[in-house]
Each structure stands twice: as C-alpha cells, then as structure tokens.
Design a protein around this motif. Structure first.
Motif, PDB file in Angstrom:
ATOM      1  N   GLU A  92      36.866  43.795  42.849  1.00 17.31           N
ATOM      2  CA  GLU A  92      35.437  43.692  43.020  1.00 17.31           C
ATOM      3  C   GLU A  92      34.630  43.130  41.921  1.00 17.31           C
ATOM      4  O   GLU A  92      33.645  42.561  41.674  1.00 17.31           O
ATOM      5  N   ASN A  93      35.022  43.427  40.430  1.00 17.76           N
ATOM      6  CA  ASN A  93      34.420  42.961  39.410  1.00 17.76           C
ATOM      7  C   ASN A  93      35.128  41.736  38.625  1.00 17.76           C
ATOM      8  O   ASN A  93      34.490  41.727  37.358  1.00 17.76           O
ATOM      9  N   ILE A  94      36.112  41.221  39.213  1.00 17.37           N
ATOM     10  CA  ILE A  94      36.470  40.065  38.437  1.00 17.37           C
ATOM     11  C   ILE A  94      36.578  39.012  39.462  1.00 17.37           C
ATOM     12  O   ILE A  94      36.778  39.294  40.745  1.00 17.37           O
ATOM     13  N   PRO A  95      37.129  37.538  39.248  1.00 25.93           N
ATOM     14  CA  PRO A  95      37.286  36.621  40.330  1.00 25.93           C
ATOM     15  C   PRO A  95      38.718  36.769  40.780  1.00 25.93           C
ATOM     16  O   PRO A  95      39.630  37.401  40.198  1.00 25.93           O
ATOM     17  N   ASN A  96      38.765  36.592  41.989  1.00 28.16           N
ATOM     18  CA  ASN A  96      39.877  36.522  42.896  1.00 28.16           C
ATOM     19  C   ASN A  96      40.382  35.128  43.072  1.00 28.16           C
ATOM     20  O   ASN A  96      39.919  34.287  43.352  1.00 28.16           O
TER      21      ASN A  96
END
Length: 390
Positions: A92-96
C-alpha cells in the motif's frame, strides 16, 4: 556508484525477464552494482537480516518480494528506496511491480471464445492478487457471452515439495467431472503444468478434451510440458526497465510520491495444448482450423469456402452462430493479432511484417491495425517494448 539489492526469484522466466529490463536501464544510466539476494536468505534472516546487510553494504535501493507492509516500513525508515514485486498482494505504501491481471484474464477468455468453446474453467490460488484478478477478467469476458466458469482453487502456493498433482487427487477428480471439451486457463505456466500432469494421470486428452492455457510464456516450462503449453505472453522486460527508472528517480530525489509499474499482456503464444477448435458444428470446426493454419497468407472468405461443402450464406450464418463474428471480421481480427505478435517479437519493418502475412499493402494494414488497437503499429511497438540499446 548506486548499489541495489535484488530480492526476487530468478529461477523462473518472470524474474529473469525483470532482471534483463533492470540491467538494460542500469547499463544506460549507471554504473549500478547489484546484490542478488536469494529468497532463502530472507526466510532465514528475516527483514532484520536484510536491513543489516543493506546498511553494512550501504545499499541505495531494493527491488523485491515482501510479505508485509511492516517489513517494507523498516527498510524505508532506514532511507532505502524500495519497489515491491506483488508476488502475494500489492503493497500500500510503496510502488509495486504489478500487472494488468484483469486484461490478461480477458485475453485468455477471448482466445478460447474465438475457438468456439462453450465450457470454461480456471485453475489458480486463493488469496493471491495476480491469480484472483486473472480469474475475475476471465470470468467477466466469459459471462458476457452467457457462459459460466468452473473453478478450482488451492492454498499450496509455497509447498513446492508436494507433487500431489502427479497422482490421483482432488484436482484430477475435478478435471474428470468437467464437461468436455473445455477451455481451461491456469493462473500461470507452473499451474498449467499441474493441469497437464494431472490430465495425464487421469487419462484426459489434451487438447481434445481439455485445452490448457497458461500465463507468462516461460519457454522452458511451456516446452517441458507434454504437450507443450500455450501461454499469454507479458511485456516483463519493459516492466523491469520501468521499475529501474522509477527506483533511480526515488534514489536521486528522495521523493516519497510513487506509482505502480504495470506489466502488460501482449499476445497468446499458441502451442499444442490449445491446438483445437471446439465447434460442435463439424464444418465450422474445419473452417476455423483452416483459417488459423493459413492466417499468414492473404486469405479471403472464398478460400475458406473451398474447404467446406457449404454455400457462402450458410457458412456465414453457421460461423457467426459459433464465433459471434462474420467470417471476414474473424479473419481480420486474427490477422491483426498475428501482426501484433510479429511486431513485438521481431525487429522487422511494418512493410516486412505485412509481406510475411501475405499482404502487399502495408499502409492499409497499418490503418486496420489502428482501428483495432487505437494507435499506429509504430506507436504500439514504442509503447510495449523497451528501446534497444544502440
């Protein structure tokens, strides 16, 4: 010198193709130094061990697979830029590094619908994003034509030592119970091989009774399968290139804003596991087989008529009933898909590809391509392929 930890599975084609894209970017904008940290190191030492190694080595960034947000937060708190591969769920809090999984499922369904199938199945995992969303896309497209999808899901994602599909099991029992012939999409090529082996155990013929389609186009796995496995190809290398670009920006700017890298499906690569046309109408089955085997020629509806003892009107009525399309439109769409495949798999010019397909008017095929894809062949190639280093 930028130092990057790679924490992913390089034993499969997906990870290898990601790495190709990452290294292409690093060669162009580096130098970068990589530490390929195997998954067992994470299992043995946990995120604390990874963090200690990263600090000791003075790592700038990590591209990898993570089990939870809390693991990622510890790395980010240490000032390390992180891009996650969503091998279970999206962070949720970083790029995937993720994928257009819904569209991948729809492409699989469309492929089978064109072959005249009326029965459909999906084999995948519970609670894993890329399997769940591929099923959703597959089911959406199939339901639009009024059909249902038989499903088999399991929780054995990480129990590689259990070769249960090589002997009678719940999977083989399910396969026996399915209506035949049936079009079965597996969530990836590994699971596609589960199906081919389980069918062998149960004496179920592929593709005559069960046509099997995987995802990833892992050539080693697809050709190891018996029969060789058809698969949806993905533009993975471009995803690796774009992930490296994003990570580089994060390292340089310390910017906390991010976006996901979406790996796009490109086309279906057909092998023996789907080399069948499931129309109950014998003559339409013959017509479909002729069209698919001769699509590289400048084929017309009149050529199809030479293969079946039907009038043109009868052929058109029966063909549309099975495929949902007139004969000409079916040929047109299939030709564009074959053109797209050659566009992505070769460096040939638009003219050369048109000639390979038995077409002399490259301008006309380019206009037809734009009608279907919404952009020119050149724009499409630029969008989906990593630029080759000069």
């Amino acid at each position: 010198m930028i130092k990057i930890i790679l924490l992913t599975d390089f034993g499969e084609e997906y990870g290898t193709s990601l790495l190709k894209g990452i290294t292409k970017y690093s060669h162009k904008y580096g130098p970068w130094v990589f530490c390929r940290m195997p998954g067992y190191y994470r299992e043995k030492n946990g995120v604390e061990g990874i963090l200690k190694w990263a600090k000791d080595w003075d790592a700038n960034g990590i591209i990898g697979q993570f089990y939870s947000d809390s693991h990622v937060e510890k790395l980010m708190d240490a000032g390390i830029a992180v891009v996650a591969q969503d091998f279970k769920e999206r962070q949720e809090n970083i790029p995937n590094i993720t994928g257009d999984y819904l569209n991948t499922g729809r492409i699989g369904a469309e492929y089978f619908l064109r072959k005249g199938f009326k029965n459909f199945a999906f084999y995948g995992f519970k609670n894993i994003v890329w399997s769940r969303e591929r099923l959703q896309g597959f089911e959406q497209r199939v339901s639009e034509e009024g059909y249902e999808v038989h499903q088999f899901e399991h929780n054995r994602r990480f129990k590689y030592r259990e070769l249960w599909y090589y002997k009678p099991s719940a999977l083989s029992k399910w396969l026996k119970s399915l209506p035949k012939p049936i079009a079965l999409m597996a969530c990836d090529d590994n699971q596609g091989m589960h199906i081919t082996e389980a069918c062998r155990v149960s004496n179920i013929r592929i593709p005559e009774e069960v046509a099997v389609l995987g995802v990833d186009n892992d050539e080693m796995l697809c050709n190891l399968s018996d029969p060789p496995l058809s698969s949806v190809a993905l533009d993975i290398e471009k995803g690796g290139y774009e992930a490296a670009r994003l990570l580089h920006t994060m390292i340089k700017t310390k910017n906390q804003e991010f976006y996901d890298i979406v790996v796009e499906p490109t086309q279906v690569v057909t092998r023996n596991s789907t080399d069948i046309y499931a129309a109950k109408d014998k003559y339409i089955g013959m017509a479909l087989k002729f069209i698919h085997h001769n699509i590289d020629k400048n084929m017309k509806v009149s050529d199809v008529l030479t293969q079946v003892p039907l009038s043109r009107r009868s052929l058109e009525i029966r063909f549309q009933k099975v495929t949902g399309l007139p004969v000409y439109e079916y040929i047109f769409n299939l030709r564009i898909e074959r053109f797209t495949q050659k566009l992505l798999e070769t460096d040939n010019s638009i003219f050369e590809i048109a000639v390979d397909l038995g077409l002399n008017d490259s301008k006309n095929i380019a206009q037809q391509f734009k009608q279907i894809k919404g952009c020119t062949p050149t724009e499409y190639r630029r969008k989906y392929l990593v630029e080759k280093e000069k």
